[in-house]
Scaffold this motif. Structure first.
Motif, PDB file in Angstrom:
ATOM      1  N   TYR A 257       0.814  -1.213   0.000  1.00  0.00           N
ATOM      2  CA  TYR A 257       0.000   0.000   0.000  1.00  0.00           C
ATOM      3  C   TYR A 257       0.856   1.276   0.000  1.00  0.00           C
ATOM      4  CZ  TYR A 257      -3.894  -3.103   0.836  1.00  0.00           C
ATOM      5  OH  TYR A 257      -4.847  -4.100   0.703  1.00  0.00           O
ATOM      6  N   ASP A 258       2.149   1.105  -0.169  1.00  0.00           N
ATOM      7  CA  ASP A 258       3.049   2.263  -0.225  1.00  0.00           C
ATOM      8  C   ASP A 258       4.239   1.882  -1.089  1.00  0.00           C
ATOM      9  OD1 ASP A 258       4.114   4.745   0.196  1.00  0.00           O
ATOM     10  OD2 ASP A 258       4.757   4.375   2.256  1.00  0.00           O
TER      11      ASP A 258
ATOM     12  N   THR B  54       0.676   4.207  -5.628  1.00  0.00           N
ATOM     13  CA  THR B  54      -0.391   4.213  -4.631  1.00  0.00           C
ATOM     14  C   THR B  54      -0.557   5.597  -4.018  1.00  0.00           C
ATOM     15  OG1 THR B  54       0.212   1.921  -4.127  1.00  0.00           O
ATOM     16  CG2 THR B  54      -1.333   3.000  -2.638  1.00  0.00           C
ATOM     17  N   ALA B  55       0.520   6.329  -3.872  1.00  0.00           N
ATOM     18  CA  ALA B  55       0.416   7.697  -3.371  1.00  0.00           C
ATOM     19  C   ALA B  55      -0.414   8.559  -4.314  1.00  0.00           C
ATOM     20  CB  ALA B  55       1.808   8.292  -3.185  1.00  0.00           C
TER      21      ALA B  55
ATOM     22  N   ASP C 282      -4.023   7.529  -3.930  1.00  0.00           N
ATOM     23  CA  ASP C 282      -4.596   8.048  -2.691  1.00  0.00           C
ATOM     24  C   ASP C 282      -4.984   9.519  -2.859  1.00  0.00           C
ATOM     25  OD1 ASP C 282      -5.427   8.178  -0.061  1.00  0.00           O
ATOM     26  OD2 ASP C 282      -3.441   7.929   0.816  1.00  0.00           O
TER      27      ASP C 282
ATOM     28  N   HIS D  25       0.988  10.880   1.262  1.00  0.00           N
ATOM     29  CA  HIS D  25       0.381   9.557   1.423  1.00  0.00           C
ATOM     30  C   HIS D  25       1.089   8.782   2.518  1.00  0.00           C
ATOM     31  CE1 HIS D  25      -0.954   5.485   0.536  1.00  0.00           C
ATOM     32  NE2 HIS D  25       0.302   5.124   0.325  1.00  0.00           N
ATOM     33  N   ARG D  26       0.317   8.118   3.364  1.00  0.00           N
ATOM     34  CA  ARG D  26       0.866   7.267   4.421  1.00  0.00           C
ATOM     35  C   ARG D  26       0.083   5.962   4.480  1.00  0.00           C
ATOM     36  NH1 ARG D  26       4.592   9.968   4.023  1.00  0.00           N
ATOM     37  NH2 ARG D  26       5.685  11.259   5.556  1.00  0.00           N
ATOM     38  N   ALA D  27       0.762   4.862   4.758  1.00  0.00           N
ATOM     39  CA  ALA D  27       0.121   3.566   4.973  1.00  0.00           C
ATOM     40  C   ALA D  27       0.625   3.005   6.297  1.00  0.00           C
ATOM     41  CB  ALA D  27       0.440   2.603   3.833  1.00  0.00           C
TER      42      ALA D  27
ATOM     43  N   MET E 270      -4.845   3.601   5.001  1.00  0.00           N
ATOM     44  CA  MET E 270      -4.227   4.612   4.150  1.00  0.00           C
ATOM     45  C   MET E 270      -4.727   5.969   4.626  1.00  0.00           C
ATOM     46  SD  MET E 270      -3.655   3.224   0.287  1.00  0.00           S
ATOM     47  CE  MET E 270      -5.106   3.986  -0.353  1.00  0.00           C
TER      48      MET E 270
END
Length: 324
Positions: A208-209, A215-216, A219, A241-243, A254
Motif C-alpha cells: 500500500y506504499d 499508490t500515493a 490516494d 500519502h501514508r500507509a 491509508m
C-alpha cells in the motif's frame, strides 16, 4: 433474455448525493475520513490497474493463482447456472470461473453488478462476443447499500465477491453486508469470497506504499475528485500519502497527512475545512483475515464455510460458503 441486458437501480443523482453526504460526514468528524469508493473516477481506476501490476502488490496475482488452480473445483462444488459478481469492473478474473462453469456444462447466466455503467457495457459487449449463448444481465448498483440481485436468472447462483473488497468495510458494515446478502440467497446458492490474509506487516505496508509512488498518486486522486465534483480547492501537493499497519484491528490504513496548516474551501457542500500541520485524514481501511475469522463472520451472517483455498504462499484466501 437477450444476449445483453442492463438494469439501472441507482437514481441519476445517486453519486452526487452520496459524495456530498460522505464529505459532510467525513470532513466534519473529529478524526477526518473519506470512504475509498471516491478514488475510482476514470483516472483512479487506471491507477488501480497500474497498482495491481506492481511488484509489491501481491493480492491480485495471489487471487488469480487460486482461481487458476481451483476454478474447476469451485464450479463442481457450486454447480452454478448463474454467476453473479459484485464489483465486477472489467470482469477479467471472472473469465476463469466462466470457463470452468461452461466446461462443466451448467453456465447459463452472468450477472455483473457494478456502480459503473460504462464498465458494465464494455464488459458485456466483450463477454457476449467471447461466450456465445451466455446471457449477460448487468446491474448498475451500489451493492454496499442494496444488493438488488435479479431473481429471473437460473438457479443455483454463485455470488462472487473477489479482490479482498470485503476488507474495505468496517466490521459492523461487513456484518450488515453479509447478512443482507444471506437474505437474498436461496438453498443451493453459494458465496465465493476473496479475503487478503494476515502476514508480515512489512509485506502489507509495502503493498500500500510502493516504491514507485503509484499508490500515493491513487490516494491523492480523491482530492482531485472533490476538486472537480464539489469545486474544492485541495492542493494535492499539500498532502503526503501514508500507509500504516494497525495490529489491534489487523488492517491497513491509508491516510493523507497535511504537510502544513491549511484551509480548504468546498463550495459544493458549503464547507470550509481546517487542517493542522501533520493532521491525517483516513481514506481507506483494508482488513486482513484469518481462516477462523472468516468462518466466524460467515457463520454470524448465516453461512457455513464449505471450502477454503489459498495460493501456494498462503497470502490470500478464497472461501466457498453456503446459506444455512
Amino acid at each position: 433474455m437477450t444476449a445483453f441486458e442492463l438494469t439501472r437501480l441507482l437514481p441519476t443523482d445517486h453519486f452526487a448525493q452520496a459524495l456530498r453526504s460522505d464529505v459532510r460526514r467525513g470532513l466534519t468528524a473529529p478524526a477526518k475520513w473519506l470512504p475509498p469508493k471516491w478514488f475510482y473516477d476514470k483516472r483512479g481506476s487506471e491507477l488501480f490497474e497500474d497498482i495491481t501490476r506492481l511488484p509489491e502488490y501481491y493480492p491480485t496475482r495471489a487471487e488469480r493463482a487460486i482461481l487458476t488452480a481451483r476454478a474447476g473445483e469451485i464450479a463442481a462444488a457450486s454447480q452454478a447456472r448463474t454467476l453473479v459478481e459484485l464489483g465486477s469492473g472489467s470482469s477479467e478474473k471472472t473469465r476463469l470461473l466462466l470457463d470452468a462453469l461452461r466446461e462443466l456444462g451448467t453456465l447459463e447466466d452472468y450477472v455483473p453488478v457494478d456502480v459503473s455503467e460504462s464498465a458494465l457495457r464494455e464488459a458485456g459487449r466483450r463477454l457476449t462476443l467471447d461466450y456465445p449463448g451466455l446471457a449477460v444481465h448487468g446491474v448498475v448498483n451500489d451493492f454496499t447499500a442494496s444488493l438488488g440481485l435479479p431473481h429471473e436468472v437460473h438457479s443455483p447462483r454463485l455470488v462472487a465477491f473477489l479482490g479482498g473488497t470485503l476488507g474495505n468495510l468496517a466490521p459492523d458494515e461487513r456484518a450488515a453486508f453479509l447478512r443482507a446478502l444471506r437474505d437474498e440467497l436461496a438453498p443451493g446458492d453459494a458465496l465465493l469470497l476473496g479475503t487478503d490474509l494476515v502476514k508480515d506487516p512489512r509485506v502489507l505496508v509495502a503493498a500500500y506504499d510502493d516504491a514507485a509512488g503509484v499508490t500515493a498518486e491513487f490516494d491523492k486522486n480523491v482530492l482531485n475528485v472533490l476538486n472537480r465534483e464539489l469545486d474544492a480547492d485541495f492542493d494535492p501537493a499539500g498532502f503526503q500519502h501514508r500507509a500504516y499497519w494497525d495490529a489491534e484491528h489487523e488492517w491497513i490504513e491509508m491516510r493523507l497527512r497535511s504537510v502544513k496548516a491549511q484551509r480548504v474551501a468546498i463550495p459544493g457542500v458549503s464547507l470550509t475545512v481546517e487542517f493542522a500541520a501533520g493532521e491525517e485524514m483516513r481514506t481507506e481501511i483494508s482488513a486482513k483475515f484469518r481462516q477462523a475469522g472468516v468462518a466466524a463472520e460467515l457463520a454470524a451472517a448465516g453461512f457455513r464455510l464449505r471450502h477454503w483455498w489459498t495460493d501456494p504462499e498462503g497470502r490470500f484466501g478464497l472461501s466457498l460458503a453456503e446459506p444455512v
